[in-house]
Design a protein around this motif. Sequence first.
Motif, PDB file in Angstrom:
ATOM      1  N   LEU A  44     -36.704  -0.254  14.076  1.00  0.00           N
ATOM      2  CA  LEU A  44     -35.840  -0.390  15.250  1.00  0.00           C
ATOM      3  C   LEU A  44     -34.774  -1.451  15.028  1.00  0.00           C
ATOM      4  O   LEU A  44     -33.614  -1.284  15.415  1.00  0.00           O
ATOM      5  N   ALA A  45     -35.167  -2.537  14.386  1.00  0.00           N
ATOM      6  CA  ALA A  45     -34.216  -3.627  14.140  1.00  0.00           C
ATOM      7  C   ALA A  45     -33.146  -3.209  13.138  1.00  0.00           C
ATOM      8  O   ALA A  45     -31.960  -3.503  13.317  1.00  0.00           O
ATOM      9  N   VAL A  46     -33.549  -2.506  12.071  1.00  0.00           N
ATOM     10  CA  VAL A  46     -32.586  -2.169  11.020  1.00  0.00           C
ATOM     11  C   VAL A  46     -31.606  -1.081  11.459  1.00  0.00           C
ATOM     12  O   VAL A  46     -30.483  -1.016  10.960  1.00  0.00           O
ATOM     13  N   THR A  47     -32.019  -0.249  12.409  1.00  0.00           N
ATOM     14  CA  THR A  47     -31.110   0.786  12.919  1.00  0.00           C
ATOM     15  C   THR A  47     -30.447   0.383  14.228  1.00  0.00           C
ATOM     16  O   THR A  47     -29.572   1.113  14.721  1.00  0.00           O
ATOM     17  N   GLY A  48     -30.861  -0.722  14.814  1.00  0.00           N
ATOM     18  CA  GLY A  48     -30.341  -1.094  16.117  1.00  0.00           C
ATOM     19  C   GLY A  48     -30.791  -0.136  17.213  1.00  0.00           C
ATOM     20  O   GLY A  48     -30.103   0.025  18.218  1.00  0.00           O
ATOM     21  N   ALA A  49     -31.976   0.488  17.010  1.00  0.00           N
ATOM     22  CA  ALA A  49     -32.507   1.478  17.966  1.00  0.00           C
ATOM     23  C   ALA A  49     -31.467   2.560  18.260  1.00  0.00           C
ATOM     24  O   ALA A  49     -31.369   3.083  19.374  1.00  0.00           O
ATOM     25  N   PHE A  50     -30.709   2.919  17.237  1.00  0.00           N
ATOM     26  CA  PHE A  50     -29.587   3.848  17.373  1.00  0.00           C
ATOM     27  C   PHE A  50     -30.030   5.199  17.935  1.00  0.00           C
ATOM     28  O   PHE A  50     -29.444   5.729  18.881  1.00  0.00           O
ATOM     29  N   HIS A  51     -31.085   5.760  17.349  1.00  0.00           N
ATOM     30  CA  HIS A  51     -31.532   7.092  17.756  1.00  0.00           C
ATOM     31  C   HIS A  51     -32.392   7.034  19.010  1.00  0.00           C
ATOM     32  O   HIS A  51     -32.368   7.966  19.815  1.00  0.00           O
ATOM     33  N   GLU A  52     -33.143   5.959  19.175  1.00  0.00           N
ATOM     34  CA  GLU A  52     -33.923   5.786  20.397  1.00  0.00           C
ATOM     35  C   GLU A  52     -33.010   5.689  21.618  1.00  0.00           C
ATOM     36  O   GLU A  52     -33.349   6.182  22.699  1.00  0.00           O
ATOM     37  N   ASP A  53     -31.862   5.068  21.441  1.00  0.00           N
ATOM     38  CA  ASP A  53     -30.873   5.005  22.517  1.00  0.00           C
ATOM     39  C   ASP A  53     -30.396   6.410  22.884  1.00  0.00           C
ATOM     40  O   ASP A  53     -30.228   6.729  24.070  1.00  0.00           O
ATOM     41  N   GLY A  54     -30.197   7.252  21.867  1.00  0.00           N
ATOM     42  CA  GLY A  54     -29.799   8.630  22.134  1.00  0.00           C
ATOM     43  C   GLY A  54     -30.864   9.398  22.885  1.00  0.00           C
ATOM     44  O   GLY A  54     -30.561  10.177  23.799  1.00  0.00           O
ATOM     45  N   LEU A  55     -32.116   9.176  22.518  1.00  0.00           N
ATOM     46  CA  LEU A  55     -33.222   9.831  23.216  1.00  0.00           C
ATOM     47  C   LEU A  55     -33.237   9.434  24.688  1.00  0.00           C
ATOM     48  O   LEU A  55     -33.344  10.285  25.582  1.00  0.00           O
ATOM     49  N   ALA A  56     -33.120   8.120  24.960  1.00  0.00           N
ATOM     50  CA  ALA A  56     -33.145   7.642  26.341  1.00  0.00           C
ATOM     51  C   ALA A  56     -31.963   8.189  27.131  1.00  0.00           C
ATOM     52  O   ALA A  56     -32.113   8.616  28.292  1.00  0.00           O
ATOM     53  N   ASP A  57     -30.773   8.197  26.522  1.00  0.00           N
ATOM     54  CA  ASP A  57     -29.592   8.718  27.215  1.00  0.00           C
ATOM     55  C   ASP A  57     -29.743  10.202  27.532  1.00  0.00           C
ATOM     56  O   ASP A  57     -29.329  10.669  28.610  1.00  0.00           O
ATOM     57  N   CYS A  58     -30.314  10.956  26.594  1.00  0.00           N
ATOM     58  CA  CYS A  58     -30.519  12.391  26.834  1.00  0.00           C
ATOM     59  C   CYS A  58     -31.528  12.624  27.956  1.00  0.00           C
ATOM     60  O   CYS A  58     -31.335  13.513  28.796  1.00  0.00           O
ATOM     61  N   CYS A  59     -32.597  11.847  27.965  1.00  0.00           N
ATOM     62  CA  CYS A  59     -33.588  11.994  29.032  1.00  0.00           C
ATOM     63  C   CYS A  59     -32.960  11.726  30.393  1.00  0.00           C
ATOM     64  O   CYS A  59     -33.192  12.456  31.366  1.00  0.00           O
ATOM     65  N   ASP A  60     -32.147  10.681  30.471  1.00  0.00           N
ATOM     66  CA  ASP A  60     -31.460  10.373  31.721  1.00  0.00           C
ATOM     67  C   ASP A  60     -30.464  11.476  32.084  1.00  0.00           C
ATOM     68  O   ASP A  60     -30.404  11.926  33.234  1.00  0.00           O
ATOM     69  N   GLY A  61     -29.667  11.899  31.096  1.00  0.00           N
ATOM     70  CA  GLY A  61     -28.627  12.883  31.368  1.00  0.00           C
ATOM     71  C   GLY A  61     -29.180  14.232  31.765  1.00  0.00           C
ATOM     72  O   GLY A  61     -28.804  14.795  32.803  1.00  0.00           O
ATOM     73  N   PHE A  62     -30.082  14.762  30.945  1.00  0.00           N
ATOM     74  CA  PHE A  62     -30.630  16.086  31.236  1.00  0.00           C
ATOM     75  C   PHE A  62     -31.581  16.047  32.429  1.00  0.00           C
ATOM     76  O   PHE A  62     -31.708  17.026  33.160  1.00  0.00           O
ATOM     77  N   THR A 103     -23.784  16.179  21.530  1.00  0.00           N
ATOM     78  CA  THR A 103     -23.160  14.857  21.510  1.00  0.00           C
ATOM     79  C   THR A 103     -23.920  13.997  20.507  1.00  0.00           C
ATOM     80  O   THR A 103     -24.957  14.418  19.969  1.00  0.00           O
ATOM     81  N   GLY A 104     -23.444  12.781  20.286  1.00  0.00           N
ATOM     82  CA  GLY A 104     -24.170  11.865  19.418  1.00  0.00           C
ATOM     83  C   GLY A 104     -25.565  11.578  19.938  1.00  0.00           C
ATOM     84  O   GLY A 104     -26.520  11.445  19.164  1.00  0.00           O
ATOM     85  N   ASP A 105     -25.703  11.493  21.263  1.00  0.00           N
ATOM     86  CA  ASP A 105     -27.031  11.273  21.844  1.00  0.00           C
ATOM     87  C   ASP A 105     -27.960  12.442  21.542  1.00  0.00           C
ATOM     88  O   ASP A 105     -29.165  12.248  21.329  1.00  0.00           O
ATOM     89  N   CYS A 106     -27.418  13.651  21.514  1.00  0.00           N
ATOM     90  CA  CYS A 106     -28.238  14.830  21.183  1.00  0.00           C
ATOM     91  C   CYS A 106     -28.789  14.728  19.762  1.00  0.00           C
ATOM     92  O   CYS A 106     -29.937  15.112  19.494  1.00  0.00           O
ATOM     93  N   LEU A 107     -27.970  14.229  18.840  1.00  0.00           N
ATOM     94  CA  LEU A 107     -28.453  14.044  17.473  1.00  0.00           C
ATOM     95  C   LEU A 107     -29.609  13.052  17.449  1.00  0.00           C
ATOM     96  O   LEU A 107     -30.592  13.245  16.729  1.00  0.00           O
ATOM     97  N   GLY A 108     -29.489  11.986  18.245  1.00  0.00           N
ATOM     98  CA  GLY A 108     -30.582  11.020  18.321  1.00  0.00           C
ATOM     99  C   GLY A 108     -31.846  11.627  18.886  1.00  0.00           C
ATOM    100  O   GLY A 108     -32.952  11.356  18.411  1.00  0.00           O
ATOM    101  N   LEU A 109     -31.693  12.468  19.915  1.00  0.00           N
ATOM    102  CA  LEU A 109     -32.860  13.127  20.499  1.00  0.00           C
ATOM    103  C   LEU A 109     -33.545  14.030  19.480  1.00  0.00           C
ATOM    104  O   LEU A 109     -34.781  14.012  19.344  1.00  0.00           O
ATOM    105  N   VAL A 110     -32.766  14.833  18.756  1.00  0.00           N
ATOM    106  CA  VAL A 110     -33.349  15.718  17.745  1.00  0.00           C
ATOM    107  C   VAL A 110     -34.084  14.903  16.687  1.00  0.00           C
ATOM    108  O   VAL A 110     -35.209  15.241  16.289  1.00  0.00           O
ATOM    109  N   GLN A 111     -33.472  13.827  16.225  1.00  0.00           N
ATOM    110  CA  GLN A 111     -34.122  12.988  15.211  1.00  0.00           C
ATOM    111  C   GLN A 111     -35.456  12.455  15.705  1.00  0.00           C
ATOM    112  O   GLN A 111     -36.467  12.521  15.003  1.00  0.00           O
TER     113      GLN A 111
END
Length: 259
Positions: free
Chosen positions: A83-101, A234-242
């Motif tokens: 999480l530290a080395v990626t800056g929670a980049f993909h986890e942020d996308g997952l959270a944004d997708c959950c909120d958005g969808f 979107t970029g957040d969708c890529l994070g969710l898929v990952q």
Amino acid sequence: MAVSRRRFDACAEWRYLCAALRYFTRVPLPGNVGTTASDLAGAIRYFSLIGALVGGLGAVVFLAALRWFPVPLAVLLSMATTLAVTGAFHEDGLADCCDGFGGGATREDVLRIMRDPRIGAFGVIGLVMALALKWQTLAALPPLLAAWLMIAAHAASRAMAASLLITLDYARADGKAQPVAQRLSWRAYGVVAVLGLPWLMWPDWRAGLVALLAALLARVALSRYFVHRLGGYTGDCLGLVQQVVELVIYLCVLAWISS
């Protein structure tokens, strides 16, 4: 002339790799190599290699921590490292997708909510559940297998996420992911796949194949959902898929060895 062209290609690939490190991680790189728009457009081909490196770092921390701590705590330390080395980049996308969808009724609502930097109830629930499932699944695996799967799942899940760039359109007129959200050719995706998918075939190719098939199904289901709700990704969708594919791989291998 041929030697010159090979050197040019090697330099370009180096710039793409540096761009991938800059964009997908918090690893500090000196100079300005990999900062141009063309470099960022080529960065996606090294997405899965970045995943292998991130997973490898997590595996090293996990195995080192096992010398002093029980397995569940060693897994948590490993997860904290990635999480530290990626800056929670993909986890942020997952959270944004959950909120958005979860909270958006229309396409415009979903995109607006995803862009909101605040996290809502759907995002918190999705993020907590995903992290908890990863933690418990990895802690339940034999330690050496868990360490290898960290590398394999981080790499393969990013290869699956990158595959959206072959078939789907970017859903925003602009966005933070737009520099790398360029249409990906099958040839370029071949690099992503070769660097990301073979990790799954060791140590048990049968478990790896089951995990790969499940990952493909998850990828197809999510991409169809994105098209239905957004008309693309979107970029957040890529994070969710990952995130989803990474978890699917862990769960499939655990189910395989437990059966």
